[in-house]
Design a protein around this motif. Structure first.
Motif, PDB file in Angstrom:
ATOM      1  N   LEU A  93       0.873  -1.160   0.000  1.00  0.00           N
ATOM      2  CA  LEU A  93       0.000   0.000   0.000  1.00  0.00           C
ATOM      3  C   LEU A  93       0.916   1.217   0.000  1.00  0.00           C
ATOM      4  O   LEU A  93       1.968   1.209   0.652  1.00  0.00           O
ATOM      5  CB  LEU A  93      -0.876   0.029   1.255  1.00  0.00           C
ATOM      6  CG  LEU A  93      -1.655  -1.238   1.637  1.00  0.00           C
ATOM      7  CD1 LEU A  93      -2.313  -1.053   3.000  1.00  0.00           C
ATOM      8  CD2 LEU A  93      -2.686  -1.582   0.579  1.00  0.00           C
ATOM      9  N   THR A 106      -4.004   1.617  -2.616  1.00  0.00           N
ATOM     10  CA  THR A 106      -3.877   0.200  -2.261  1.00  0.00           C
ATOM     11  C   THR A 106      -3.115  -0.633  -3.279  1.00  0.00           C
ATOM     12  O   THR A 106      -2.559  -1.673  -2.920  1.00  0.00           O
ATOM     13  CB  THR A 106      -5.261  -0.455  -2.091  1.00  0.00           C
ATOM     14  OG1 THR A 106      -5.945  -0.463  -3.355  1.00  0.00           O
ATOM     15  CG2 THR A 106      -6.087   0.256  -1.039  1.00  0.00           C
ATOM     16  N   LEU A 128      -8.877   7.183   0.710  1.00  0.00           N
ATOM     17  CA  LEU A 128      -8.523   5.806   0.360  1.00  0.00           C
ATOM     18  C   LEU A 128      -8.714   5.627  -1.138  1.00  0.00           C
ATOM     19  O   LEU A 128      -9.809   5.834  -1.666  1.00  0.00           O
ATOM     20  CB  LEU A 128      -9.413   4.818   1.120  1.00  0.00           C
ATOM     21  CG  LEU A 128      -9.259   3.337   0.725  1.00  0.00           C
ATOM     22  CD1 LEU A 128      -7.866   2.821   1.075  1.00  0.00           C
ATOM     23  CD2 LEU A 128     -10.336   2.487   1.398  1.00  0.00           C
ATOM     24  N   THR A 130      -8.807   2.825  -3.588  1.00  0.00           N
ATOM     25  CA  THR A 130      -8.885   1.370  -3.523  1.00  0.00           C
ATOM     26  C   THR A 130      -9.169   0.730  -4.873  1.00  0.00           C
ATOM     27  O   THR A 130      -9.910   1.281  -5.693  1.00  0.00           O
ATOM     28  CB  THR A 130      -9.963   0.917  -2.517  1.00  0.00           C
ATOM     29  OG1 THR A 130     -10.021  -0.530  -2.502  1.00  0.00           O
ATOM     30  CG2 THR A 130     -11.349   1.435  -2.875  1.00  0.00           C
ATOM     31  N   THR A 132     -11.135  -1.947  -7.101  1.00  0.00           N
ATOM     32  CA  THR A 132     -12.510  -2.452  -7.002  1.00  0.00           C
ATOM     33  C   THR A 132     -12.718  -3.605  -7.994  1.00  0.00           C
ATOM     34  O   THR A 132     -13.739  -3.700  -8.663  1.00  0.00           O
ATOM     35  CB  THR A 132     -13.520  -1.325  -7.268  1.00  0.00           C
ATOM     36  OG1 THR A 132     -13.128  -0.578  -8.431  1.00  0.00           O
ATOM     37  CG2 THR A 132     -13.608  -0.367  -6.090  1.00  0.00           C
ATOM     38  N   ILE A 270     -13.749  -5.086   1.108  1.00  0.00           N
ATOM     39  CA  ILE A 270     -13.604  -3.664   0.758  1.00  0.00           C
ATOM     40  C   ILE A 270     -14.340  -2.807   1.781  1.00  0.00           C
ATOM     41  O   ILE A 270     -13.798  -1.794   2.269  1.00  0.00           O
ATOM     42  CB  ILE A 270     -14.140  -3.390  -0.662  1.00  0.00           C
ATOM     43  CG1 ILE A 270     -13.278  -4.095  -1.706  1.00  0.00           C
ATOM     44  CG2 ILE A 270     -14.159  -1.879  -0.936  1.00  0.00           C
ATOM     45  CD1 ILE A 270     -13.828  -4.022  -3.119  1.00  0.00           C
ATOM     46  N   THR A 273     -12.364  -2.773   4.895  1.00  0.00           N
ATOM     47  CA  THR A 273     -11.180  -1.927   4.748  1.00  0.00           C
ATOM     48  C   THR A 273     -11.540  -0.454   4.952  1.00  0.00           C
ATOM     49  O   THR A 273     -10.839   0.283   5.661  1.00  0.00           O
ATOM     50  CB  THR A 273     -10.556  -2.124   3.351  1.00  0.00           C
ATOM     51  OG1 THR A 273     -10.089  -3.471   3.235  1.00  0.00           O
ATOM     52  CG2 THR A 273      -9.401  -1.165   3.120  1.00  0.00           C
ATOM     53  N   THR A 284     -11.899   5.154  -6.466  1.00  0.00           N
ATOM     54  CA  THR A 284     -11.829   3.761  -6.909  1.00  0.00           C
ATOM     55  C   THR A 284     -11.069   3.619  -8.225  1.00  0.00           C
ATOM     56  O   THR A 284     -11.129   4.476  -9.095  1.00  0.00           O
ATOM     57  CB  THR A 284     -13.233   3.154  -7.072  1.00  0.00           C
ATOM     58  OG1 THR A 284     -13.887   3.747  -8.210  1.00  0.00           O
ATOM     59  CG2 THR A 284     -14.080   3.379  -5.825  1.00  0.00           C
TER      60      THR A 284
END
Length: 306
Positions: A93, A106, A128, A130, A132, A270, A273, A284
């Motif tokens: 990360l 991430t 964040l 992240t 997906t 997710i 998280t 995302t």
């Protein structure tokens, strides 16, 4: 911000996992869709550098700046730290801090236990970013131990398809742990990555280099582990049960046995998280974040970067 080359941090003038060669590249992990060769300056973990050097040889990058986990460095005014992501060995990360705002990118990550890589560590962040890949409320990854034990139901030989880096090494260890009567034969293209894992102190257990004579002389309990291209080219392989280990349902078509083991987070993971990172905004990437945006409507700002 998203660009055709990848995510660009304008504050620090660098790219995160760029898709084209750039001057400053911060690389989360060594899978080919995140780590290309040819960058001028590459910032990554030691394992990621070794995997990239193995794959791209002299074209891996002009200069590698190896960064240990949990050790901050500054790139053009942005403070960066690598935190274990749990995806594959060396995966990170990327925690970025600029003007007291923390951004956590991430790359790919997983929460499931995996003794062949560093376990994930989640840290608090304001934003964040992240992946997906499996951000669908209908997606829940099954227990990996239950899945790998399906191989014990097959008495004959198995052709096992798996990604050469990360998945193969995890499966070698899991087969040793949960399918003790099986012998693992490894395709030559997977072997260099196996050796790097061992060089970095990861015990994968027993395996052998593939030998056609062994495969022909032993009619049962052999697992021939091959990368996807080889698996796809032997669509009519005789006297073996074909198994491709993945979290993707569409890649299970025409396989004799379905084994679902993923190295990504599912929907519930997710959500978990996000609860642990406690961001004020979520961005995302990689896959669709549309259902996540709908789920958090009027609760949390979700921005789709892809």
């Amino acid at each position: 911000m998203p660009t055709k080359i990848g995510l660009f941090c304008s504050y620090g003038n660098f790219y995160l996992d760029p898709k084209e060669a750039v001057k400053e590249a911060v690389i989360s992990h060594a899978h080919g869709d995140h780590a290309i060769g040819g960058n001028l300056n590459v910032y990554c973990t030691k394992a990621t550098s070794l995997f990239m050097l193995q794959r791209y040889k002299k074209f891996a990058g002009a200069e590698f700046h190896i960064q240990p986990f949990h050790t901050a460095f500054v790139l053009n005014g942005v403070k960066i730290s690598f935190i274990p992501a749990g995806h594959i060995l060396g995966s990170a990360l990327v925690l970025m801090e600029y003007r007291d705002i923390k951004y956590l990118y991430t790359g790919d990550y997983k929460l499931q236990p995996d003794t062949t890589c560093e376990p994930i560590e989640l840290v608090a962040a304001d934003v964040l970013i992240t992946e997906t890949t499996f951000a669908d409320p209908g997606t829940k990854h099954p227990d990996p131990e239950t899945e790998i034990k399906k191989l014990n139901t097959i008495q004959g030989n198995i052709m096992l398809g798996a990604y050469a880096l990360g998945k193969s090494q995890r499966l070698i260890r899991m087969i040793n742990d949960h399918c003790p009567e099986k012998r693992v034969l490894v395709h030559h293209s997977i072997l260099p990555f196996v050796k790097i894992y061992e060089q970095l102190g990861i015990d994968l257990g027993k395996y052998e280099v593939y030998d056609r004579k062994v495969m022909k002389s032993a009619p049962a309990n052999l697992i021939y582990m091959v990368p996807p291209l080889v698996y796809g080219s032997y669509i009519r392989a005789l006297n073996v049960t074909r198994v491709f280990v993945t979290g993707w349902k569409h890649l299970q078509n025409n396989n004799s046995l379905q084994v679902y083991i993923s190295d990504h987070v599912d929907w519930g993971e997710i959500i978990g998280t996000i609860e642990r990172v406690k961001p004020s905004a979520v961005w995302t990437t990689h896959g669709s974040g549309a259902q996540l945006k709908s789920f958090y409507s009027n609760i949390l700002a979700v921005k789709l970067l892809n």
